[in-house]
Structure formats: structure tokens, C-alpha cells
Design an enzyme around this catalytic site. Structure first.
Site, short mmCIF file in Angstrom:
data_model
loop_
_atom_site.label_atom_id
_atom_site.label_comp_id
_atom_site.label_asym_id
_atom_site.label_seq_id
_atom_site.Cartn_x
_atom_site.Cartn_y
_atom_site.Cartn_z
N HIS A 1 0.82 -1.21 0.00
CA HIS A 1 0.00 0.00 0.00
C HIS A 1 0.86 1.26 0.00
O HIS A 1 0.34 2.38 0.06
CB HIS A 1 -0.92 -0.03 1.23
CG HIS A 1 -2.07 0.89 1.18
ND1 HIS A 1 -2.30 1.85 2.14
CD2 HIS A 1 -3.08 1.03 0.29
CE1 HIS A 1 -3.39 2.54 1.86
NE2 HIS A 1 -3.88 2.06 0.74
N ASP B 1 0.16 16.19 20.04
CA ASP B 1 0.49 17.26 20.99
C ASP B 1 0.82 18.59 20.32
O ASP B 1 1.55 19.40 20.88
CB ASP B 1 1.65 16.83 21.90
CG ASP B 1 1.21 15.87 22.99
OD1 ASP B 1 0.03 15.91 23.37
OD2 ASP B 1 2.05 15.07 23.45
N HIS C 1 -9.57 10.77 2.30
CA HIS C 1 -8.56 9.77 1.98
C HIS C 1 -7.24 10.06 2.68
O HIS C 1 -6.33 9.24 2.68
CB HIS C 1 -8.34 9.71 0.46
CG HIS C 1 -7.64 8.48 0.00
ND1 HIS C 1 -6.34 8.47 -0.42
CD2 HIS C 1 -8.07 7.19 -0.10
CE1 HIS C 1 -5.99 7.24 -0.77
NE2 HIS C 1 -7.02 6.45 -0.58
N ASP D 1 15.93 12.10 -8.06
CA ASP D 1 17.37 12.34 -7.92
C ASP D 1 17.87 12.11 -6.49
O ASP D 1 18.91 12.67 -6.10
CB ASP D 1 17.75 13.74 -8.39
CG ASP D 1 17.69 13.89 -9.90
OD1 ASP D 1 17.68 12.86 -10.59
OD2 ASP D 1 17.64 15.04 -10.39
N LYS E 1 -4.40 10.42 5.48
CA LYS E 1 -4.02 9.56 6.59
C LYS E 1 -2.92 10.26 7.37
O LYS E 1 -1.75 10.22 6.97
CB LYS E 1 -3.54 8.21 6.07
CG LYS E 1 -4.54 7.51 5.14
CD LYS E 1 -3.83 6.56 4.20
CE LYS E 1 -4.79 5.85 3.27
NZ LYS E 1 -5.50 6.76 2.37
N LYS F 1 3.21 4.46 -0.99
CA LYS F 1 3.12 5.46 -2.05
C LYS F 1 4.25 6.46 -1.85
O LYS F 1 4.26 7.23 -0.88
CB LYS F 1 1.77 6.18 -2.01
CG LYS F 1 0.56 5.24 -2.02
CD LYS F 1 -0.72 5.99 -1.72
CE LYS F 1 -1.91 5.06 -1.63
NZ LYS F 1 -1.92 4.28 -0.36
#
Length: 521
Positions: free
Chosen positions: A171, A420, A413, A178, A415, A173
Site C-alpha cells: 500500500h 500534541d 482519503h 534524484d 491519513k 506510495k
């Protein structure tokens, strides 16, 4: 009249296992090892922010990419600037407008002599091997497929015959240029992630990073690229690509890109806020110490109790160290008994716990909502604050899902966690059993009071405008009921059932919640 024959469930399962018995993957696959280039400080991207990086020793710089259009612009500009390498790792890579435009940048970079390594999970690649093989045949372009399905049997049957194998996915991404700049976050490659579909309200978040943290992302990519589960696409092809096939695919692809060159979306890209800041050299970074956390790719092939391979093991001490407040953005939130215990214990010791997730009306995966809904009362009872997105997803949008584990049309979508108001975690991790135990994930934990405070203040100012606030109420007979408070057409509204849903939607979710499938959510 058509005759319908009754087939028993055991016979169906036997048939599936017989077909699955033929499922196999190539053996003795040649998988030449390669690694991120270490000597890229003399590239344009290595030099352009060097003074700023040197002024922040041991820190990395971060730019939040909340706008889908800006998120695409960042990738396109970086790809266009690449001189040595592009390392591209995604769960989903759609062949729609933004997918083809993004691919166009990768191909142009390879044409310039840039080494392109493209690693894609196999969950949604059914029927796409030829196109990937054509890319792999290009000079400087390599394609590998992670945890592939067998090509000699039906894909759908393998969800049964290879349960616990093909049901565990990569999952991750990341997009690294470079070995100097990287983008990590919730977005896959496709229209719904980059605001190219006007019918989808979609909230997502990536972070663009420069500085030492980039090398950590590259190290994670190399670990996956050289893993035994990463198969060169050529190893999965029964026959090599012919010159005629190469020409047909390239011609079709060039025609589609040309058709969209003057599209409204491309004009929006040219006029985006980030594009203008790049032109004016006014991009401003947050700076702070950062740590990349990622699952070991071998997590996929080991039992779930091998916690030393898990990202969650790395993140756990930071979650336990929270003293005052945590804000959680998680589109798919299934805390389980242990998660409920952890969150409610935080609340009981004085930590303010606030969670934003999808509502039943806004999610595209009802079965996941079923896994979450049964924990709502326990969380609310012990002081955890729950918010659910105030969005409606049409039946048509729900039908456009692109795979068994896709998240193609969810309103939320992003996440991320704010700890704190001092630290922020941004990545691919949902707080559900699939992310924690089954799939592999990646994220960056960064210490930046400025960024963390900004995200928390956004939540303070906007959450009740974009989401429903849930409250647990006790009736005259001692029964507990959830009430939803939110806005409808700008007016305050109270709901006594999941907003914008039908009886049958709620019944279906209630039924799913009793099935023993939580580990797969």
C-alpha cells in the site's frame, strides 16, 4: 427456458481450489539489484535548496500538498526537473487522464537519460501487462510488479485459493527524484486523487520533503525494489512484446495525451497556486527533525505476529508518549478491541482524542464502515470525540470502484496524525487491521510545532463545518443512542440515524458487522 442447475457450495469451493491449484509464479527470476544514486548533490535539485538545507543541520524541509491540483503539479515539475533518477512506488496507477499525464513525464525523463524505476502493486493491474511491458522495453525504464497474481489462472479465484497471500498488498506510495526530493502521502495515481474528476469531493494529503529524510525514503524503496516479491514485468509475460505491439500501444498513448493537451484540467495545472509559487521562487518549507517509518516488505510473507517487521511497532512509542492531544485523520478506521483500549486509556488519563473518518454516506467501502460502527459507542462512552465526513457518495460513484481493495471514491482519503501540536505523521496508514497487520505501509513522522499547530488549528476551525459530530445520549429507559450534529445546506441539523442513508444501507452494515471478517478490513 434457460435451465438453471443447482451447484452446491462445496462443489463451488472444490472448483475454485482446482483452478487455483494451477496458479503459479515464475521461478528462478532474474532480478538485478539496483539502488538509489548517492552522488546527486550536483544535480539541479541537489543544488537549488542546498544553502537552505545547510542552514538547518540534521533537519528536513516539508511542504504540505493538500490540493489535488498542487499535488499533481509538484510531481510533474519534479519529474521534468529530474537529471539522474525517478523512483516511483504506488499501490494504484490508473490509466486515466492524470495517470497518462504522469506517465508522460516519466517517459520524457527516461528519454533524457533519467533512470526510471516504477514499482506497482498488482491489485489493479489485471489486463495491463502489455502496457507495462512496453514501458519496460523503453531505454532507462524498468517496471516491477509487487506480489503478483498468477497469470495462468483467473484472478478472482485467487482471492480464495491464495487467501493470506494475494490478499496482502503493498500500500506504499512514494515518488523520489534524484534522491534529493520525495513525495509521500495518501494519494495514488488517478483522477480522483488530483481533482481531475469534477464529480468527486476528495480530501487527501501528501508531503513533499527535502533534506536527510529523502535518503530514508530511498532506502525503503530499494528494500522493496530488490525484494523477492518484486517481479520484473518481463518475467510475468508469456511472450516478449513484439515491435507491432510496441507501436500500437505507443501510438494510442500519444493520441490520448495529445487530445488532452489543451484541456481545462491542464490549464488549471498551469495556473495552480503551487505552479505560481514555483515561478516566483516563493515556495516555503517547514523545517524539523524527521523519521521515515515503513513496514519491511517481508511482512507480506510472514505471520502477523512478526511485529519487528511492522511500521506500527516503530510508531507505537510515539503514540504512547502523547501527553495532551491527538488528532487522527483516517478514512478507514476500524480500531478493534485493542485500539479502543489504547484510545480510551489515553482519554482517561486526560489526553484529548479526536478522530475524523468517513460516514456511512461518504465511504465507498461499506464493509469497513461496518467494522468501525460497532466500536463507536465504546469510544464515545469513554470520552473519545468522533467526527464523520458530511458528504454524500452517489450510487454511481460507488459502482466505479476499481478493485477489491480500492479506495477510489471516498470523501476522506488523508491519513495523518497530529501529536500534541508538536509532531505530525503523514503517510499511507489507515487505523484498521489491514494497514496494521496485512498490508505494507510508509509514513514520515516529523517534529514541527508550526506545521502541527497549523493542522490542529485547521481542525479546530473547520471540522464541524465539514463533518458531523457524534454524541452518545441515554434515553429514559437507560438505552444509549448515537446522535449526529452537523450542517445541511448551511443550516444546523440533528440526525438520529446515520445521515443521508437508507434503512437498507444501515441494515446491510449491521449484518456485515456480525461477520468474522474484521482481520481483512
Amino acid at each position: 427456458m434457460l435451465e438453471i442447475r443447482r451447484i452446491s457450495f462445496p462443489m463451488v469451493m472444490l472448483g475454485l481450489f482446482v483452478m487455483g491449484g494451477c496458479a503459479s509464479l515464475p521461478e528462478n527470476v532474474e532480478r538485478p539489484e539496483s539502488y538509489a544514486y548517492a552522488d546527486t548533490d550536483n544535480t539541479f535539485l541537489g543544488k537549488v535548496r542546498r544553502a537552505e538545507i545547510d542552514a538547518h543541520p540534521e533537519q528536513s524541509g516539508f511542504l504540505l500538498l493538500g490540493s489535488g491540483i498542487d499535488a499533481f503539479v509538484a510531481r510533474a515539475v519534479l519529474a521534468n526537473t529530474a537529471e539522474r533518477s525517478l523512483d516511483v512506488q504506488y499501490y494504484l496507477f490508473h490509466g486515466d487522464l492524470t495517470g497518462l499525464l504522469f506517465l508522460d513525464q516519466l517517459i520524457k525523463a527516461a528519454d533524457r537519460g533519467v533512470r526510471v524505476r516504477l514499482l506497482i502493486d498488482d491489485i489493479a493491474l489485471g489486463g495491463k501487462d502489455l502496457g507495462l511491458a512496453v514501458l519496460d522495453d523503453l531505454p532507462n525504464f524498468e517496471v516491477r510488479v509487487f506480489n503478483p497474481f498468477s497469470r495462468n489462472t483467473i484472478r478472482a479465484t485467487q482471492f480464495v485459493t491464495r487467501l493470506g497471500s494475494v490478499t496482502r498488498r503493498m500500500h506504499n506510495k512514494s515518488f523520489t527524484v534524484d534522491n534529493q526530493v520525495t513525495i509521500v502521502g495518501g494519494r495514488n495515481i488517478g483522477n480522483e486523487y488530483f481533482e481531475a474528476d469534477p464529480n468527486v469531493a476528495f480530501a487527501d494529503l501528501d508531503v513533499l520533503a527535502i533534506g536527510p529524510v529523502v535518503k530514508e525514503v530511498s532506502a525503503s524503496f530499494d528494500l522493496y525494489w530488490n525484494n523477492e516479491l518484486a517481479y520484473p514485468i518481463s518475467a510475468l509475460m508469456s511472450e516478449p512484446v513484439t515491435s507491432e505491439e510496441m507501436e500500437q500501444v505507443q501510438t494510442k498513448y500519444a493520441e490520448i495525451v495529445a487530445q488532452h493537451y489543451e484541456s481545462d484540467y491542464l490549464q488549471a495545472l498551469r495556473d495552480s497556486d503551487l505552479a505560481n509559487k514555483i515561478r516566483n521562487d516563493s515556495v516555503r518549507y517547514y523545517w524539523g527533525v524527521a523519521e521515515v517509518m515503513s513496514d519491511d516488505p517481508d511482512k507480506i510473507i510472514h505471520e502477523i505476529d512478526k511485529e519487528e517487521l511492522h511500521l506500527s511497532t516503530q510508531l507505537r512509542p510515539h503514540m504512547r508518549a502523547i501527553q495532551r492531544e491527538v488528532i487522527i485523520f483516517s478514512p478507514y478506521f476500524v480500531p478493534g478491541t485493542q485500539g479502543v483500549k489504547t484510545l480510551t486509556e489515553m482519554s482517561k488519563r486526560g489526553v484529548r482524542v479526536r478522530i475524523l473518518t468517513n460516514s456511512l454516506a461518504s465511504t465507498d467501502v461499506g464493509v469497513v464502515h461496518a467494522g468501525y460502527a460497532k466500536y463507536r459507542k465504546d469510544l464515545l462512552r469513554d470520552g473519545v470525540e468522533l467526527y464523520e465526513m458530511n458528504q454524500k457518495i452517489s450510487k454511481e460513484a460507488r459502482k466505479e470502484k476499481k478493485g477489491p481493495y480500492s479506495s477510489s471514491k471516498a470523501s476522506l482519503h488523508a491519513k495523518s496524525f497530529v501529536l500534541d501540536r508538536e509532531r505530525v505523521f503523514i503517510g499511507t496508514v489507515n487505523l484498521d487491521p489491514r494497514s496494521i497487520y496485512e498490508n505494507t505501509e510508509i509514513g514520515i513522522l516529523l517534529t514541527s510545532k508550526e506545521m502541527a499547530t497549523g493542522m490542529a488549528e485547521w481542525f479546530d476551525d473547520n471540522v464541524e463545518r465539514v463533518a458531523f459530530r457524534l454524541e452518545l445520549q441515554t434515553d429514559d429507559y437507560g438505552g444509549e443512542n448515537i446522535v449526529w450534529y452537523g450542517l445541511e445546506d448551511g443550516e444546523a441539523r440533528t440526525f438520529n440515524v446515520d445521515p443521508y442513508t437508507s434503512f437498507w444501507q444501515r441494515f446491510g452494515v449491521g449484518f456485515l458487522s456480525i461477520l468474522p471478517i474484521e482481520s481483512q478490513l
